[in-house]
Design a protein around this motif. Sequence first.
Motif, PDB file in Angstrom:
ATOM      1  N   PRO A 287       0.828  -1.219   0.000  1.00 44.06           N
ATOM      2  CA  PRO A 287       0.000   0.000   0.000  1.00 44.06           C
ATOM      3  C   PRO A 287       0.860   1.266   0.000  1.00 44.06           C
ATOM      4  O   PRO A 287       1.904   1.332   0.637  1.00 44.06           O
ATOM      5  CB  PRO A 287      -0.802  -0.127   1.299  1.00 44.06           C
ATOM      6  CG  PRO A 287      -0.790  -1.582   1.634  1.00 44.06           C
ATOM      7  CD  PRO A 287       0.539  -2.086   1.155  1.00 44.06           C
ATOM      8  N   ILE A 288       0.401   2.274  -0.739  1.00 43.97           N
ATOM      9  CA  ILE A 288       1.051   3.583  -0.792  1.00 43.97           C
ATOM     10  C   ILE A 288       0.127   4.582  -0.106  1.00 43.97           C
ATOM     11  O   ILE A 288      -1.057   4.669  -0.454  1.00 43.97           O
ATOM     12  CB  ILE A 288       1.300   4.013  -2.246  1.00 43.97           C
ATOM     13  CG1 ILE A 288       2.254   3.025  -2.922  1.00 43.97           C
ATOM     14  CG2 ILE A 288       1.855   5.435  -2.318  1.00 43.97           C
ATOM     15  CD1 ILE A 288       2.367   3.222  -4.421  1.00 43.97           C
ATOM     16  N   PRO A 289       0.617   5.320   0.881  1.00 40.08           N
ATOM     17  CA  PRO A 289      -0.245   6.307   1.557  1.00 40.08           C
ATOM     18  C   PRO A 289      -0.860   7.283   0.554  1.00 40.08           C
ATOM     19  O   PRO A 289      -0.162   7.857  -0.269  1.00 40.08           O
ATOM     20  CB  PRO A 289       0.716   7.020   2.509  1.00 40.08           C
ATOM     21  CG  PRO A 289       1.796   6.016   2.767  1.00 40.08           C
ATOM     22  CD  PRO A 289       1.965   5.271   1.474  1.00 40.08           C
ATOM     23  N   ALA A 290      -2.176   7.445   0.627  1.00 39.09           N
ATOM     24  CA  ALA A 290      -2.884   8.274  -0.340  1.00 39.09           C
ATOM     25  C   ALA A 290      -3.658   9.415   0.288  1.00 39.09           C
ATOM     26  O   ALA A 290      -4.090  10.330  -0.412  1.00 39.09           O
ATOM     27  CB  ALA A 290      -3.859   7.408  -1.148  1.00 39.09           C
ATOM     28  N   GLY A 291      -3.848   9.378   1.610  1.00 41.36           N
ATOM     29  CA  GLY A 291      -4.646  10.411   2.249  1.00 41.36           C
ATOM     30  C   GLY A 291      -6.128  10.134   2.107  1.00 41.36           C
ATOM     31  O   GLY A 291      -6.550   9.147   1.498  1.00 41.36           O
ATOM     32  N   PRO A 292      -6.953  11.014   2.633  1.00 37.93           N
ATOM     33  CA  PRO A 292      -8.398  10.777   2.601  1.00 37.93           C
ATOM     34  C   PRO A 292      -8.964  10.847   1.194  1.00 37.93           C
ATOM     35  O   PRO A 292      -8.480  11.611   0.351  1.00 37.93           O
ATOM     36  CB  PRO A 292      -8.957  11.899   3.479  1.00 37.93           C
ATOM     37  CG  PRO A 292      -7.941  12.991   3.379  1.00 37.93           C
ATOM     38  CD  PRO A 292      -6.617  12.285   3.288  1.00 37.93           C
ATOM     39  N   ALA A 293      -9.982  10.057   0.932  1.00 31.78           N
ATOM     40  CA  ALA A 293     -10.659  10.097  -0.368  1.00 31.78           C
ATOM     41  C   ALA A 293     -11.748  11.166  -0.389  1.00 31.78           C
ATOM     42  O   ALA A 293     -12.225  11.537  -1.460  1.00 31.78           O
ATOM     43  CB  ALA A 293     -11.274   8.735  -0.670  1.00 31.78           C
ATOM     44  N   ARG A 294     -12.125  11.656   0.785  1.00 26.60           N
ATOM     45  CA  ARG A 294     -13.119  12.734   0.898  1.00 26.60           C
ATOM     46  C   ARG A 294     -12.729  13.583   2.093  1.00 26.60           C
ATOM     47  O   ARG A 294     -11.857  13.206   2.884  1.00 26.60           O
ATOM     48  CB  ARG A 294     -14.524  12.160   1.042  1.00 26.60           C
ATOM     49  CG  ARG A 294     -14.689  11.234   2.216  1.00 26.60           C
ATOM     50  CD  ARG A 294     -16.033  10.524   2.206  1.00 26.60           C
ATOM     51  NE  ARG A 294     -16.169   9.704   1.024  1.00 26.60           N
ATOM     52  CZ  ARG A 294     -15.703   8.460   0.926  1.00 26.60           C
ATOM     53  NH1 ARG A 294     -15.044   7.917   1.946  1.00 26.60           N
ATOM     54  NH2 ARG A 294     -15.859   7.764  -0.177  1.00 26.60           N
TER      55      ARG A 294
END
Length: 430
Positions: A287-294
């Motif tokens: 997994p790559i940190p992506a931050g919140p989707a909303r």
Amino acid sequence: MTTSFPRRPIRRDRCRPRRLVDVPLLPVPPADQPGAVDWVRRHLGGLTREPRVTASTFLGGQEAADAALAGLDVTGYASTRSAVLPRSARGASRMSPYIRHGLVALPEVWSAVAGAPERDRVKYRDELLWQEYARHLYSRLGGKTARPLRHRQPSTGTAWSGEPWRQDMACLAAVVAELREDGWLVNQTRMWLASQWAVRAGANWAAGEDEMFAHLVDGSRAANRLGWQWTVGTGSDKPYGFSRWQVRRRAPSLCESCALAENCPVESWPDARPGAPVDGPDLGRAPIPAGPARVEGGGGEVVWLTAESLGDRDPALAAVPDRPAVFVFDEPLLARLRLAGTRLVFLAQTLGELATTRPLEVRLGRPEVELADLPLAATWTPVPGWHRLARLARPVEVHPWPWLARPGTFTLRSFSAWRRDVGRSDSPIG
């Protein structure tokens, strides 16, 4: 404007770090470039790489970024992107400073070239994906990108005479001058300097990356470190060899005018092979940190801006058009990095223009002190500095980062392998 900026005193208790210098808020920078130059000299001049502060040919601000995007035409890009001289022959788009500082998001640029000729569109979009790959790599590895990812630095086994970027060589002198005066280079000459520094001269690659980073108006650790690691062979299977062949092909006038034309130090290819493997970070599928989707949380009264996202369309800014914002020039960080004035002028002009559209405070000090106790709204950012400060500042409202390809469980072993994983995902570019 009717919106006021929330006030709070700077605390002086023992558990909170103190500001380096107890000074009032900085005045807001002017929105014009000459004014921004003078502002940087007055307020940040003691933190720049050299006392002389000048501007690059890139204008800061959203207006300049939008004009560049509106005029973007990549017709012929595939054939001319590597041209060096004459400058009129260069096919590089010069969008990178605006992309790097979030004045234009990668998805916007991706869409802007949809109608370009297929060969040029595909090649240009590959470069945008390379930028996204760099951000994915940096989001997972952060500061680990400062160390070799796959191999030790290679060596040619021969001694190099003089400084890595010798100024008696016309090719190196011209490229270094452009780097230091304009803060920007085409990708071809960035590779020349990286290969010359680390592969041929044998100087420490990380020190060379630092030197280039300090001058580039589009300088980001994500893209710059990846570029250096790929070029010098610490992050790839083969070092890129700089030689006279590239100069003759891309900028023949430099060889013709060089005092060393009959005794060129880079006449032949460097005999460099990949260094020994290193026990580097895991680059496999994870997994790559992506931050919140909303949007997470709410109630932010002040937008915390960083150098990664200074555009009008920054998600936290755009959510409430008249919400005030704050930008902190990180004094300890600037004192350590000693960035070139051209970089700071670009930032100052961008902030000056932004201040004409909403309340803005510009501060100098330790961000964890300057941001303390403010009810912050912020855009999640894929850099370790943001995460460190976010743990201290605790924004109450966090907006998603505008990814071109939202990270998932992807491999980072190579750009091509990562690209295949992205293609198998539900990314809109897949």
